[in-house]
Design an enzyme around this catalytic site. Sequence first.
Site, PDB file in Angstrom:
ATOM      1  N   HIS A  13       0.789  -0.874   0.105  1.00 11.65           N
ATOM      2  CA  HIS A  13       0.141  -0.358  -0.155  1.00 11.65           C
ATOM      3  C   HIS A  13       0.636   1.202   0.292  1.00 11.65           C
ATOM      4  O   HIS A  13       1.515   1.333   1.245  1.00 11.65           O
ATOM      5  CB  HIS A  13      -0.959  -0.307   1.038  1.00 11.65           C
ATOM      6  N   HIS A  15       1.944   5.318  -1.293  1.00  9.07           N
ATOM      7  CA  HIS A  15       1.421   6.052  -2.650  1.00  9.07           C
ATOM      8  C   HIS A  15       2.819   7.239  -2.850  1.00  9.07           C
ATOM      9  O   HIS A  15       3.894   7.427  -2.176  1.00  9.07           O
ATOM     10  CB  HIS A  15       0.336   7.629  -1.530  1.00  9.07           C
ATOM     11  N   ARG A  17       2.281  10.039  -5.890  1.00  4.16           N
ATOM     12  CA  ARG A  17       2.143  10.420  -6.133  1.00  4.16           C
ATOM     13  C   ARG A  17       2.508  10.558  -7.821  1.00  4.16           C
ATOM     14  O   ARG A  17       2.775  10.096  -8.285  1.00  4.16           O
ATOM     15  CB  ARG A  17       2.697  12.424  -5.638  1.00  4.16           C
ATOM     16  N   ASN A  41      -5.577   6.567  -6.323  1.00  2.00           N
ATOM     17  CA  ASN A  41      -5.566   8.591  -5.640  1.00  2.00           C
ATOM     18  C   ASN A  41      -4.824  10.098  -6.261  1.00  2.00           C
ATOM     19  O   ASN A  41      -4.820  10.680  -5.251  1.00  2.00           O
ATOM     20  CB  ASN A  41      -5.723   8.381  -4.752  1.00  2.00           C
ATOM     21  N   LYS A  99      -9.134   0.201  -6.363  1.00  2.88           N
ATOM     22  CA  LYS A  99      -9.768   0.057  -4.877  1.00  2.88           C
ATOM     23  C   LYS A  99     -10.289   0.601  -4.470  1.00  2.88           C
ATOM     24  O   LYS A  99     -11.587   1.619  -5.399  1.00  2.88           O
ATOM     25  CB  LYS A  99      -8.415   1.504  -4.301  1.00  2.88           C
ATOM     26  N   HIS A 136     -10.773   1.562   1.783  1.00  3.84           N
ATOM     27  CA  HIS A 136     -10.604   2.624   2.914  1.00  3.84           C
ATOM     28  C   HIS A 136     -11.647   2.835   3.705  1.00  3.84           C
ATOM     29  O   HIS A 136     -12.826   2.794   2.853  1.00  3.84           O
ATOM     30  CB  HIS A 136     -10.575   3.885   1.736  1.00  3.84           C
ATOM     31  N   HIS A 174      -4.934  -0.799   5.422  1.00  6.10           N
ATOM     32  CA  HIS A 174      -4.276   0.501   6.883  1.00  6.10           C
ATOM     33  C   HIS A 174      -5.520   0.513   8.303  1.00  6.10           C
ATOM     34  O   HIS A 174      -5.629   1.217   8.454  1.00  6.10           O
ATOM     35  CB  HIS A 174      -3.774   1.631   6.980  1.00  6.10           C
ATOM     36  N   LEU A 219      -5.111   9.445   7.594  1.00  7.07           N
ATOM     37  CA  LEU A 219      -6.739   8.697   7.457  1.00  7.07           C
ATOM     38  C   LEU A 219      -6.359   6.899   7.220  1.00  7.07           C
ATOM     39  O   LEU A 219      -6.172   7.114   6.760  1.00  7.07           O
ATOM     40  CB  LEU A 219      -7.765   9.276   7.021  1.00  7.07           C
ATOM     41  N   ASP A 247       1.078   2.702   3.483  1.00  5.81           N
ATOM     42  CA  ASP A 247       0.466   4.326   3.362  1.00  5.81           C
ATOM     43  C   ASP A 247       1.182   5.180   3.424  1.00  5.81           C
ATOM     44  O   ASP A 247       0.886   6.160   4.379  1.00  5.81           O
ATOM     45  CB  ASP A 247      -1.025   3.967   4.379  1.00  5.81           C
ATOM     46  N   HIS A 251       3.015  14.827   0.953  1.00  4.69           N
ATOM     47  CA  HIS A 251       2.390  15.817   1.348  1.00  4.69           C
ATOM     48  C   HIS A 251       3.782  16.453   1.480  1.00  4.69           C
ATOM     49  O   HIS A 251       4.220  16.098   2.215  1.00  4.69           O
ATOM     50  CB  HIS A 251       1.422  15.686   1.995  1.00  4.69           C
ATOM     51  N   ALA A 263      -3.863  14.847   5.094  1.00  3.91           N
ATOM     52  CA  ALA A 263      -3.970  14.012   5.710  1.00  3.91           C
ATOM     53  C   ALA A 263      -2.451  12.858   5.241  1.00  3.91           C
ATOM     54  O   ALA A 263      -2.827  12.567   4.453  1.00  3.91           O
ATOM     55  CB  ALA A 263      -5.451  12.648   6.136  1.00  3.91           C
TER      56      ALA A 263
HETATM   57  O1  DOR Z   1      -3.473   9.770   5.575  1.00  4.06           O
HETATM   58  C1  DOR Z   1      -3.805   9.227   4.126  1.00  4.06           C
HETATM   59  N1  DOR Z   1      -3.382   9.983   3.421  1.00  4.06           N
HETATM   60  N2  DOR Z   1      -4.695   8.269   3.672  1.00  4.06           N
HETATM   61  C2  DOR Z   1      -5.393   7.696   2.809  1.00  4.06           C
HETATM   62  O2  DOR Z   1      -6.294   7.487   2.817  1.00  4.06           O
HETATM   63  C3  DOR Z   1      -4.900   8.168   1.680  1.00  4.06           C
HETATM   64  C4  DOR Z   1      -3.212   9.396   2.421  1.00  4.06           C
HETATM   65  C5  DOR Z   1      -3.341  10.600   1.054  1.00  4.06           C
HETATM   66  O3  DOR Z   1      -3.186   9.919  -0.037  1.00  4.06           O
HETATM   67  O4  DOR Z   1      -2.518  11.090   1.177  1.00  4.06           O
HETATM   68 ZN    ZN Z   2      -3.533   5.327   1.326  1.00  3.59          ZN
END
Ligand code: DOR
Ligand code: ZN
Length: 345
Positions: A13, A15, A17, A41, A99, A136, A174, A219, A247, A251, A263
């Site tokens: 899992h 991310h 970007r 996402n 997802k 999720h 998660h 989250l 996860d 950011h 988040a």
């Molecule tokens: O904390 C999180 N950040 N939870 C998620 O489900 C998405 C993720 C994000 O893409 O930043």
């Molecule tokens: Zn995630």
Amino acid sequence: MQTLSLTTPDDFHLHVRDHEALPYTVAATARCFARALIMPNLMPPVTRLEHALAYRERILSACPSGAAFTPLMSLYLTDHTPVEEIDRAVDSGQIHALKLYPSGATTHSDAGVTHLDRVMPVLERMAIRQLPLLIHGEVTDPDVDIFDREAVFIDKVLAPLRQRLPELPIVLEHITTRQAVEFIREQTGRVAATLTAHHLQFDRNAMLVGGVRPHYYCLPVLKRKEHRLALLQAATSGDPRFFLGTDSAPHAQSAKESACGCAGSYTAPTALERYAQIFDEQGALARLEGFASHFGADFYRLPRSTTQVTLVRSPWTVPASLPYPGGAIIPLGAGSTLTWKLAHD
Ligand code: DOR
Ligand code: ZN
């Protein structure tokens, strides 16, 4: 034990970007993971096979030379996903899951599913083709307290879905609660859960005591200690239904340290070292390899990695900040000390 060698792990899992972020985020994972299941996402979301294949190429192009890293792609389920997309995805051999983001649940989830009834034909096809649904697991009802959203989702949405479609392979992503651990343990069939390093290591006090610490805001949100202890028990139990998914959710510093911060915790630069520390503290280092390198691959019916990584017990300090587009990014636990270090770093 001063060194620890294990089959190169996989992150189920992640991310990363897109575009100019990729050289940083992909390198942070490729340094020690063989594969990662890439979350879809983006803005706009990765809803079709072609989008995922193009995204995969961008990730590979950003991979540091010499790194043997394979991105595993997923698609973003929407109310409008055509049933035929499931066959195209499976037949391509390149899509490992869809997802499910309940619409409005988290970062870039606006295009997510508004009601499961709308996607039942797609889920039925996924059950037939045995394509896993990654969930999720939080309700978005504004009347439900944010700390209860996972437990309510399990009762109101997930348990009925299991009844309705018992053959659908599911990963509850998660997980953060005792209720989620118990739910997974009660299931038979192809159902599993991922566990992040930060939910195993921190409870909500880390985010809220002594001031609001936005880098711990993710989250599903960190819960109270009793839940963390249930997660720790599950992760270190040797039960193959619980496996590694960081996860890691990058950011930029400015987007986190804000009146309305995003988040997500950026854990990729420290994730494997954190899991090693967690398992070590539980006296369960011998079970780390199953959790990190075997169980996820087995669930996804992928071959286990054939290479190895080595960690050494050698304290190091997490950097205060790292380069990132738009300024800097703060890795989770910036400035703190971790016990285990990658041998080749
Ligand atoms: O904390 C999180 N950040 N939870 C998620 O489900 C998405 C993720 C994000 O893409 O930043
Ligand atoms: Zn995630």
